[in-house]
Design a protein around this motif. Structure first.
Motif, PDB file in Angstrom:
ATOM      1  N   GLY A  44       0.779  -1.234   0.000  1.00 22.88           N
ATOM      2  CA  GLY A  44       0.000   0.000   0.000  1.00 22.88           C
ATOM      3  C   GLY A  44       0.809   1.281   0.000  1.00 22.88           C
ATOM      4  N   ARG A  45       2.143   1.178   0.077  1.00 20.45           N
ATOM      5  CA  ARG A  45       2.992   2.394   0.153  1.00 20.45           C
ATOM      6  C   ARG A  45       3.109   3.112  -1.183  1.00 20.45           C
ATOM      7  N   TYR A  46       3.112   2.343  -2.263  1.00 13.56           N
ATOM      8  CA  TYR A  46       3.326   2.933  -3.583  1.00 13.56           C
ATOM      9  C   TYR A  46       2.177   2.579  -4.517  1.00 13.56           C
ATOM     10  N   ASP A  47       1.878   3.478  -5.430  1.00 14.13           N
ATOM     11  CA  ASP A  47       0.878   3.174  -6.461  1.00 14.13           C
ATOM     12  C   ASP A  47       1.465   2.201  -7.473  1.00 14.13           C
ATOM     13  N   LEU A  48       0.596   1.419  -8.084  1.00  9.69           N
ATOM     14  CA  LEU A  48       1.035   0.551  -9.174  1.00  9.69           C
ATOM     15  C   LEU A  48       1.089   1.365 -10.461  1.00  9.69           C
ATOM     16  N   SER A  49       2.009   1.026 -11.354  1.00 11.06           N
ATOM     17  CA  SER A  49       2.030   1.739 -12.638  1.00 11.06           C
ATOM     18  C   SER A  49       1.051   1.097 -13.628  1.00 11.06           C
ATOM     19  N   PHE A  50       0.601  -0.122 -13.336  1.00  8.05           N
ATOM     20  CA  PHE A  50      -0.464  -0.790 -14.107  1.00  8.05           C
ATOM     21  C   PHE A  50      -0.866  -2.055 -13.355  1.00  8.05           C
ATOM     22  N   GLY A  99       4.587  -3.428 -12.243  1.00 12.97           N
ATOM     23  CA  GLY A  99       5.291  -2.172 -12.028  1.00 12.97           C
ATOM     24  C   GLY A  99       4.711  -1.344 -10.911  1.00 12.97           C
ATOM     25  N   LEU A 100       5.474  -0.382 -10.455  1.00 12.17           N
ATOM     26  CA  LEU A 100       5.017   0.549  -9.420  1.00 12.17           C
ATOM     27  C   LEU A 100       5.471   1.943  -9.815  1.00 12.17           C
ATOM     28  N   GLY A 125       8.935   3.758 -24.382  1.00 14.21           N
ATOM     29  CA  GLY A 125       9.472   4.673 -23.397  1.00 14.21           C
ATOM     30  C   GLY A 125       8.722   4.553 -22.074  1.00 14.21           C
ATOM     31  N   VAL A 126       9.402   4.929 -20.984  1.00 12.14           N
ATOM     32  CA  VAL A 126       8.797   4.922 -19.647  1.00 12.14           C
ATOM     33  C   VAL A 126       9.198   6.205 -18.940  1.00 12.14           C
ATOM     34  N   GLY A 127       8.281   6.791 -18.241  1.00 11.18           N
ATOM     35  CA  GLY A 127       8.574   8.001 -17.483  1.00 11.18           C
ATOM     36  C   GLY A 127       7.392   8.268 -16.564  1.00 11.18           C
ATOM     37  N   LEU A 128       6.784   9.441 -16.702  1.00 14.31           N
ATOM     38  CA  LEU A 128       5.565   9.716 -15.939  1.00 14.31           C
ATOM     39  C   LEU A 128       4.435   8.813 -16.428  1.00 14.31           C
ATOM     40  N   ASP A 129       4.378   8.555 -17.734  1.00 21.71           N
ATOM     41  CA  ASP A 129       3.446   7.561 -18.282  1.00 21.71           C
ATOM     42  C   ASP A 129       4.150   6.218 -18.376  1.00 21.71           C
ATOM     43  N   ILE A 130       3.367   5.165 -18.190  1.00 22.00           N
ATOM     44  CA  ILE A 130       3.954   3.826 -18.298  1.00 22.00           C
ATOM     45  C   ILE A 130       4.281   3.501 -19.768  1.00 22.00           C
ATOM     46  N   HIS A 131       3.519   4.059 -20.687  1.00 25.30           N
ATOM     47  CA  HIS A 131       3.838   3.945 -22.119  1.00 25.30           C
ATOM     48  C   HIS A 131       3.964   5.351 -22.683  1.00 25.30           C
ATOM     49  N   GLU A 132       5.151   5.716 -23.140  1.00 23.11           N
ATOM     50  CA  GLU A 132       5.333   7.024 -23.768  1.00 23.11           C
ATOM     51  C   GLU A 132       6.445   6.904 -24.802  1.00 23.11           C
ATOM     52  N   MET A 133       6.849   7.980 -25.390  1.00 27.76           N
ATOM     53  CA  MET A 133       7.900   7.943 -26.406  1.00 27.76           C
ATOM     54  C   MET A 133       9.263   7.697 -25.756  1.00 27.76           C
ATOM     55  N   PRO A 134      10.227   7.040 -26.400  1.00 25.66           N
ATOM     56  CA  PRO A 134      10.158   6.510 -27.764  1.00 25.66           C
ATOM     57  C   PRO A 134       9.519   5.113 -27.804  1.00 25.66           C
ATOM     58  N   ARG A 178       5.672   9.395  -8.846  1.00 24.98           N
ATOM     59  CA  ARG A 178       5.005   9.468 -10.146  1.00 24.98           C
ATOM     60  C   ARG A 178       5.795   8.844 -11.302  1.00 24.98           C
ATOM     61  N   TYR A 179       7.040   8.457 -11.094  1.00 25.77           N
ATOM     62  CA  TYR A 179       7.822   7.852 -12.182  1.00 25.77           C
ATOM     63  C   TYR A 179       7.675   6.322 -12.151  1.00 25.77           C
TER      64      TYR A 179
END
Lengths: 335, 335
Positions: A158-164, A197-198, A280-289, A202-203
């Protein structure tokens, strides 16, 4: 373009270090405005940098008033980010709305040293979570229980959000790219694929491992399957390793994709690698490139992306190995 | 309108009993088409009713081809459902795109007997989950652990999807309408607010309870707080009960809202009831009818909505009590 409008939470967070689920961000020349409702204004004033916070119970109306007041001639927006109804409302001004595809993603494609540090931390926490999952996974658990255990481990209870939503799939289920849990149980000799993922500040973190469950689970790269599965596993591993070792700054994304795809095709599994090599991975789990056969994006220093080749034999088994890499000193370094 | 296009997952599911995260549904007169990619075509063919499944790796392009081939003159769409980029792509045809706000929500506002049964089942599973949470909540747990425990209980340890991220907040944290977990711990005498839900066969459950933690947690409506808190609690409970008991088919949604709001205003807490009284629940966790002071929607037989008055004293405490009701035989019955 010095004038633009954003509403995506991650796009806004990137601009000013704060965001909420009901916000509009307007950059107008040297000024910037953060519009949100009364639930978030306190936090926004404390945390949003270099912008004026405007409280409103009708964000679109307030944004439109601002455009009129500041007599804005041209405003860039991402046509994928805005729904037709909201944009039509905003457009009832003198302002010309100029579509700019992937406006925020393009700004975010090269990660700063600070962002890379956050991504490293996310990977560190994620690696701990995979370890913790492996220690707690037991014979007799079904895919629902394994899936829930993955959520527990990834979130550090419960400490961290999941990225998906994690995927934990056994044997034939692992061959489905969108596997949903079933009542199949973990037993000695079964193959387990976990893609999970987590988020840290936010990253996003994103990793996949495929392992054989013996008496216990070990997510090391060294795995021993039956000969047929082992051949596919070794091929995926080689594709993963080659795509990382041979990647260089200046290559096209499609060339990086080809590094992995070539290994799999050469081994005769080409038709079973049904997705692209990474994203790509960053603030979004799927982003460029996007690391696909159709992408002309040039891979540059500071880009962060996944390398995740896979082989899926429908009804039999699925293998995928995924790591995140950062381009540094001309090469891909595993995070 | 006999021609329309949908892409929202729940909107599509309502039409044909199946959906995926990459699909377009086209209703063209007496024919219907379900467009999706290769990952989902098998399932779609087995489960989607009364429509032809078309496999495509470019759904927008295939949809546009279909519009051209069938020579469609006019097509309805919801302007909130479609992003500007996708709609502009689709519009490159002879077809006129006619905006219809809340197209799917309006169709779904009256629930069928079958839907009401699914919602009853969701509520039954949700009530069990609240019970299970109460039994497992212990002194010393912090809000992160409580939040995770809520996810475990609501999902029945991974069996069911959540309808939204649960809120579990203590004392002053409960006064924030978008409370995020903190490290505050559950102790004797503290107030605990839990707002949580799950999905049963895609239909949503939503409930809120506020309780005082003594030696253990009990979510019964009878609670004993300190006198100041008790006054607010009794007021919210009365507002909740009155809004249910006095609701009648044929009333405006704003009148139902006024039933709850009147009680709270009369007790002097009007300014602390900062949201509307409720919202419809079905495939979406928030859908029509919206029970707000500005809604002219007529409440009819078969509508399902929440009644969730609250009082929030910033920095002190928050109270909310929420149940789902169905309009039957002219009255609101608690699900």
């Amino acid at each position: 373009m010095n004038n633009y409008i954003l509403k995506d939470e991650n796009a806004i967070y990137y601009e000013c270090g704060y965001s909420s689920d009901n916000a509009i961000y307007l950059r107008l020349g040297s000024e910037a405005f953060f519009l949100t409702d009364g639930r978030y204004t306190q936090e926004a004033k404390a945390q949003a940098k270099n912008c004026e916070v405007i409280q409103s119970h009708n964000l679109l109306k307030s944004a439109r008033q601002l455009l009129r007041k500041e007599r804005i001639r041209t405003l860039a927006y991402d046509p994928k980010e805005w729904d037709v109804q909201s944009l039509e409302f905003l457009q009832k001004t003198q302002t010309h709305f100029a579509p700019r595809r992937q406006l925020s993603w393009k700004k975010r494609i090269i990660k700063s040293p600070g962002e890379i540090e956050l991504l490293r931390k996310a990977v560190e926490l994620g690696a701990q979570a995979f370890e913790s999952f492996a220690q707690q996974a037991q014979a007799g658990m079904d895919e629902y229980e394994l899936n829930f255990l993955a959520k527990k481990a990834l979130s550090h209870t419960g400490r961290y959000d999941l990225s998906f939503d994690p995927i934990v799939a056994l044997d034939a289920e692992a061959s489905k790219p969108h596997a949903m849990p079933t009542e199949q149980r973990l037993e000695e000799g079964r193959l387990l694929l976990m893609d999970a993922g987590l988020k840290y500040k936010r990253y996003c973190f994103d990793r996949t491992r495929t392992a054989r469950f013996g008496k216990a689970l070990e997510f090391s790269m060294e795995q021993r399957f039956s000969p047929v599965v082992q051949k596919a596993y070794d091929t995926v591993r080689k594709a993963h390793d080659q795509a990382i070792e041979k990647a260089r700054s200046g290559m096209k994304a499609s060339e990086v994709d080809a590094l992995a795809r070539g290994v799999i095709e050469k081994a005769g599994f080409g038709e079973y690698f049904i997705h692209s090599t990474g994203h790509g991975v960053g603030l979004d789990i799927h982003e460029m490139p996007f690391i696909s056969s159709r992408s002309d994006t040039i891979i540059e220093e500071g880009m962060v992306y996944t390398v995740e080749p896979g082989i899926y034999l429908p009804g039999e088994f699925g293998i995928r190995i995924e790591d995140m890499v950062v381009m540094q000193n001309g090469r891909a370094e595993v995070l």
